[in-house]
Each structure stands twice: as C-alpha cells, then as structure tokens.
Design a protein around this motif. Structure first.
Motif, PDB file in Angstrom:
ATOM      1  N   VAL A  15       0.855  -1.178   0.000  1.00  0.00           N
ATOM      2  CA  VAL A  15       0.000   0.000   0.000  1.00  0.00           C
ATOM      3  C   VAL A  15       0.896   1.235   0.000  1.00  0.00           C
ATOM      4  CG1 VAL A  15      -1.911  -1.134   1.209  1.00  0.00           C
ATOM      5  CG2 VAL A  15      -0.141   0.041   2.525  1.00  0.00           C
ATOM      6  N   LEU A  16       0.351   2.319  -0.499  1.00  0.00           N
ATOM      7  CA  LEU A  16       1.046   3.594  -0.443  1.00  0.00           C
ATOM      8  C   LEU A  16       0.698   4.246   0.892  1.00  0.00           C
ATOM      9  CD1 LEU A  16       2.811   5.616  -1.987  1.00  0.00           C
ATOM     10  CD2 LEU A  16       0.720   6.546  -3.005  1.00  0.00           C
ATOM     11  N   ARG A  17       1.720   4.619   1.643  1.00  0.00           N
ATOM     12  CA  ARG A  17       1.486   5.245   2.938  1.00  0.00           C
ATOM     13  C   ARG A  17       2.498   6.358   3.167  1.00  0.00           C
ATOM     14  NH1 ARG A  17       3.888   1.543   7.731  1.00  0.00           N
ATOM     15  NH2 ARG A  17       5.736   0.745   6.658  1.00  0.00           N
ATOM     16  N   PHE A  18       2.203   7.198   4.132  1.00  0.00           N
ATOM     17  CA  PHE A  18       3.068   8.354   4.375  1.00  0.00           C
ATOM     18  C   PHE A  18       2.951   8.768   5.832  1.00  0.00           C
ATOM     19  CE2 PHE A  18      -1.086   9.859   3.278  1.00  0.00           C
ATOM     20  CZ  PHE A  18      -1.293  11.024   3.999  1.00  0.00           C
ATOM     21  N   ALA A  19       3.955   9.511   6.299  1.00  0.00           N
ATOM     22  CA  ALA A  19       3.994   9.990   7.672  1.00  0.00           C
ATOM     23  C   ALA A  19       4.828  11.265   7.701  1.00  0.00           C
ATOM     24  CB  ALA A  19       4.605   8.941   8.600  1.00  0.00           C
ATOM     25  N   SER A  20       4.697  11.999   8.787  1.00  0.00           N
ATOM     26  CA  SER A  20       5.461  13.239   8.955  1.00  0.00           C
ATOM     27  C   SER A  20       6.380  13.123  10.158  1.00  0.00           C
ATOM     28  CB  SER A  20       4.518  14.432   9.146  1.00  0.00           C
ATOM     29  OG  SER A  20       5.242  15.606   9.490  1.00  0.00           O
ATOM     30  N   LEU A  21       7.654  13.478   9.960  1.00  0.00           N
ATOM     31  CA  LEU A  21       8.582  13.579  11.089  1.00  0.00           C
ATOM     32  C   LEU A  21       8.360  14.872  11.859  1.00  0.00           C
ATOM     33  CD1 LEU A  21      12.023  12.378   9.653  1.00  0.00           C
ATOM     34  CD2 LEU A  21      10.083  11.025  10.457  1.00  0.00           C
ATOM     35  N   GLY A  22       7.726  15.828  11.239  1.00  0.00           N
ATOM     36  CA  GLY A  22       7.469  17.131  11.831  1.00  0.00           C
ATOM     37  C   GLY A  22       7.262  18.143  10.725  1.00  0.00           C
ATOM     38  N   SER A  23       6.443  19.160  10.993  1.00  0.00           N
ATOM     39  CA  SER A  23       6.142  20.123   9.943  1.00  0.00           C
ATOM     40  C   SER A  23       5.920  21.497  10.552  1.00  0.00           C
ATOM     41  CB  SER A  23       4.892  19.684   9.164  1.00  0.00           C
ATOM     42  OG  SER A  23       4.639  20.548   8.087  1.00  0.00           O
ATOM     43  N   GLY A  24       6.636  22.483  10.018  1.00  0.00           N
ATOM     44  CA  GLY A  24       6.540  23.852  10.500  1.00  0.00           C
ATOM     45  C   GLY A  24       7.815  24.610  10.212  1.00  0.00           C
ATOM     46  N   SER A  25       7.895  25.822  10.718  1.00  0.00           N
ATOM     47  CA  SER A  25       9.044  26.682  10.401  1.00  0.00           C
ATOM     48  C   SER A  25      10.345  26.203  11.029  1.00  0.00           C
ATOM     49  CB  SER A  25       8.755  28.119  10.851  1.00  0.00           C
ATOM     50  OG  SER A  25       8.486  28.150  12.243  1.00  0.00           O
ATOM     51  N   LYS A  26      10.282  25.269  11.996  1.00  0.00           N
ATOM     52  CA  LYS A  26      11.490  24.753  12.628  1.00  0.00           C
ATOM     53  C   LYS A  26      11.997  23.470  11.980  1.00  0.00           C
ATOM     54  CE  LYS A  26      10.437  26.762  17.148  1.00  0.00           C
ATOM     55  NZ  LYS A  26      10.104  26.473  18.579  1.00  0.00           N
ATOM     56  N   GLY A  27      11.307  22.972  10.974  1.00  0.00           N
ATOM     57  CA  GLY A  27      11.772  21.775  10.289  1.00  0.00           C
ATOM     58  C   GLY A  27      10.635  20.993   9.667  1.00  0.00           C
ATOM     59  N   MET A  47      20.992  16.266  11.835  1.00  0.00           N
ATOM     60  CA  MET A  47      21.131  14.823  11.670  1.00  0.00           C
ATOM     61  C   MET A  47      20.694  14.050  12.913  1.00  0.00           C
ATOM     62  SD  MET A  47      24.380  12.587  10.351  1.00  0.00           S
ATOM     63  CE  MET A  47      25.389  12.968  11.781  1.00  0.00           C
ATOM     64  N   ARG A  48      21.142  14.460  14.093  1.00  0.00           N
ATOM     65  CA  ARG A  48      20.782  13.721  15.302  1.00  0.00           C
ATOM     66  C   ARG A  48      19.288  13.775  15.556  1.00  0.00           C
ATOM     67  NH1 ARG A  48      25.571  15.153  19.715  1.00  0.00           N
ATOM     68  NH2 ARG A  48      27.289  14.182  18.540  1.00  0.00           N
ATOM     69  N   GLU A  49      18.678  14.925  15.342  1.00  0.00           N
ATOM     70  CA  GLU A  49      17.236  15.039  15.537  1.00  0.00           C
ATOM     71  C   GLU A  49      16.484  14.208  14.499  1.00  0.00           C
ATOM     72  OE1 GLU A  49      13.623  16.255  17.247  1.00  0.00           O
ATOM     73  OE2 GLU A  49      15.691  16.359  17.986  1.00  0.00           O
ATOM     74  N   SER A 229       2.223  27.836  10.741  1.00  0.00           N
ATOM     75  CA  SER A 229       3.073  28.802  11.438  1.00  0.00           C
ATOM     76  C   SER A 229       2.715  28.808  12.917  1.00  0.00           C
ATOM     77  CB  SER A 229       2.858  30.192  10.848  1.00  0.00           C
ATOM     78  OG  SER A 229       3.444  31.187  11.681  1.00  0.00           O
ATOM     79  N   GLU A 230       3.743  28.787  13.768  1.00  0.00           N
ATOM     80  CA  GLU A 230       3.476  28.801  15.210  1.00  0.00           C
ATOM     81  C   GLU A 230       3.001  30.166  15.684  1.00  0.00           C
ATOM     82  OE1 GLU A 230       6.889  28.270  17.773  1.00  0.00           O
ATOM     83  OE2 GLU A 230       8.251  28.957  16.190  1.00  0.00           O
ATOM     84  N   HIS A 231       3.263  31.222  14.914  1.00  0.00           N
ATOM     85  CA  HIS A 231       2.850  32.573  15.297  1.00  0.00           C
ATOM     86  C   HIS A 231       1.582  33.029  14.584  1.00  0.00           C
ATOM     87  CE1 HIS A 231       6.544  33.181  17.519  1.00  0.00           C
ATOM     88  NE2 HIS A 231       7.268  32.874  16.457  1.00  0.00           N
ATOM     89  N   ASN A 232       1.338  32.501  13.399  1.00  0.00           N
ATOM     90  CA  ASN A 232       0.289  33.056  12.553  1.00  0.00           C
ATOM     91  C   ASN A 232      -0.821  32.070  12.219  1.00  0.00           C
ATOM     92  OD1 ASN A 232       1.834  35.535  12.228  1.00  0.00           O
ATOM     93  ND2 ASN A 232       3.171  34.331  10.894  1.00  0.00           N
ATOM     94  N   ASN A 233      -0.895  30.967  12.960  1.00  0.00           N
ATOM     95  CA  ASN A 233      -1.924  29.980  12.685  1.00  0.00           C
ATOM     96  C   ASN A 233      -2.102  29.076  13.901  1.00  0.00           C
ATOM     97  OD1 ASN A 233      -3.930  28.863  11.132  1.00  0.00           O
ATOM     98  ND2 ASN A 233      -2.576  28.057   9.551  1.00  0.00           N
ATOM     99  N   GLN A 258       4.510  20.252  14.495  1.00  0.00           N
ATOM    100  CA  GLN A 258       5.943  20.534  14.453  1.00  0.00           C
ATOM    101  C   GLN A 258       6.740  19.567  15.328  1.00  0.00           C
ATOM    102  OE1 GLN A 258       8.276  23.535  12.965  1.00  0.00           O
ATOM    103  NE2 GLN A 258       8.861  21.405  13.071  1.00  0.00           N
ATOM    104  N   ASP A 259       6.281  19.319  16.531  1.00  0.00           N
ATOM    105  CA  ASP A 259       7.051  18.511  17.471  1.00  0.00           C
ATOM    106  C   ASP A 259       6.911  17.014  17.233  1.00  0.00           C
ATOM    107  OD1 ASP A 259       7.985  20.782  18.724  1.00  0.00           O
ATOM    108  OD2 ASP A 259       6.387  20.810  20.207  1.00  0.00           O
ATOM    109  N   HIS A 260       5.702  16.563  16.929  1.00  0.00           N
ATOM    110  CA  HIS A 260       5.447  15.119  16.896  1.00  0.00           C
ATOM    111  C   HIS A 260       5.105  14.593  15.507  1.00  0.00           C
ATOM    112  CE1 HIS A 260       5.638  15.240  21.218  1.00  0.00           C
ATOM    113  NE2 HIS A 260       4.673  16.144  21.261  1.00  0.00           N
ATOM    114  N   GLY A 261       4.998  15.459  14.523  1.00  0.00           N
ATOM    115  CA  GLY A 261       4.714  14.984  13.175  1.00  0.00           C
ATOM    116  C   GLY A 261       3.345  14.356  13.081  1.00  0.00           C
TER     117      GLY A 261
END
Length: 268
Positions: A15-27, A47-49, A229-233, A258-261
């Motif tokens: 199956v086609l699947r997807f996930a997020s490591l985190g999303s936002g202005s910090k990465g 790299m470590r993160e 955006s953490e400031h504008n949304n 952003q933190d938990h994807g």
C-alpha cells in the motif's frame, strides 16, 4: 511461513502510505513508502534530531532509499547533506536547488527535471513546479499500487498548473501556513508579512480551502494540513476553515505537528 501466508503478508504491505517527522518553520520532513521503497521528502532537522524522529517509526536512516529535496530553505534541507554523507544516500533535487550551495557536497545526486516523471524502484514520482521564493522549487506527487499522494507545501498561491498537476490525488499533504487575520495582527515585521502573504510566499488557510475543490474532494481519503506557522496559525483555525468543505465531517483531516509529526497514514 507458508507461500500463501507470505503472499498475504506481501499483499498487506503493498500500500502507499506516508507519515510526517514534523512540519513547521522549525523543520519539515515527510516519509513516503510503497511497501518496498522508502523515501524522505526534505529533512529540515539536524542529523541527530532526524535520526531520533526516524526511530519513532522504527526506521534507521540507512533504510531509506533516497532523499527528495523540494527547495533549499533551511527548514527543508538542514539535515539533508549530513544524512546523505553519513549514510551514502542518493539525493534527488533540481539543479537550481543544488546551485544554492546550502547542501554541501553530496555523495550521490540525481537531477530532477520539473514536470518529468522519475522512478525509484517501483515508486513513480512527478516533480511539479510551484511559485515560491526559492531557486528552482518543486513539490511532488507519488504513484504506486494504483493510488497517488500529493505533497504540496511551500507555495505562495495555487496556480492553474498546480491545480491540474495535483488533481485526483487519493491523499494530500497540503500547506496551511497562516491565517490571514493572525498574520496581519501578528508580531512579524511588515516586510516579512508581505513575503509570507505574497504570491511567492506561503499558502493561507483560505487559499488552501479554495484549492481543495479544484483537486477533487470526493477522491481524497486523507488531507493532512502541514507547515502551520506557530505565530500566525493554529490547528483550530485550519480545521474551522476546511471542515465546511467536507460537509462538517473532519474525519479525513489531520494536522502534521511541528514537534510530533504525524503517524503513518495508509491510502486504501
């Protein structure tokens, strides 16, 4: 395991699947897997993160088949060069993104030509030109097992070309960067507000809402709101804007934090 059981297991994983490591202005970083091939779209974490976040999915960087880069901004490429060099990973990117000089030396790179499909193992990928203030930005549409996933973030406005390229997706990771009112009343200086809200900046909630019906809402199984955006949304404003498009049913909507994807999302 018998041949029949093995066949069932292979079918279940196909199956086609997807996930997020985190999303936002910090990465930003998105995992895409078709059961055989695993690719990482961008890596805006050091790299470590990035290693730590991949471990949440029981993945090691050496298990990736490639890194795809949408554009050269730091929140999308911060960890790309280091990961690629340490684990000898191939990187797919446009010449313009490479010319930015922000990725350093890459052990293996492959040129991406916008609007020309390429294939990694059995995963088919369409790179799509988008309006954003970068050297040669693209976003990606993935095809496998008769299904397609669009990863569409970092664009200033939804052009007709973008709407056509992402029409008919079964799932979509879509930028919902800012709420227009929050941006206008927020802490950013005027120049940054103009950049974020301009035609080459980032997509507002109302723009995302206007784009979705053009893509074919009936087919979309999953809509993941990303790059908030953490400031504008805030998630509440995003969901309030998009849920009416789905007749008040928000079960198809998710937010990539952003933190938990976001955990694995399967496309049926």
């Amino acid at each position: 395991m018998s041949d029949v059981e093995e066949g069932r297991a292979q079918h279940a994983s196909a199956v086609l699947r997807f996930a997020s490591l985190g999303s936002g202005s910090k990465g930003n970083a998105t995992l895409v897997c078709d059961g055989e091939t695993r690719v990482l779209v961008d890596c805006g974490f050091g790299m470590r993160e990035a290693e730590k976040r991949l471990a949440r999915f029981d993945l090691h960087p050496s298990q990736l088949d490639a890194i795809l880069v949408s554009h050269e901004h730091g929140d999308h490429v911060r960890g790309v060069g280091a990961l690629a060099r340490r684990y000898r990973l191939p990187v797919y990117l446009t010449p313009g993104t490479m010319r930015s000089g922000r990725l350093g030396t890459l052990p293996h790179h492959h040129w991406v030509t916008p609007q020309q499909r390429f294939v990694i193992n059995g995963l088919e990928i369409d790179p799509v030109t988008v309006p954003h203030d970068a050297c040669e930005p693209v976003q990606f549409r993935f095809h496998a097992h008769g299904r397609s996933l669009g990863v569409l973030t970092d664009l200033g406005h939804p052009t007709a070309h973008v709407a056509e390229a992402f029409h008919g997706c079964d799932a979509l990771v879509l930028e919902c960067n800012h709420d227009v009112q929050m941006l206008a009343e927020g802490p950013y200086p005027a120049s940054l507000k103009r950049r974020v809200g301009g035609d080459w900046g980032h997509l507002a909630n109302v723009q995302a809402a206007a784009l979705l019906p053009r893509l074919g809402l009936d087919r979309l199984q999953r809509i993941v709101c990303s790059h908030l955006s953490e400031h504008n949304n805030c998630p509440e404003r995003v969901l309030d804007t998009l849920t009416p498009l789905l007749d008040g049913d928000d079960s198809r909507l998710s937010v990539a934090a952003q933190d938990h994807g976001l955990a694995w999302q399967r496309i049926a």
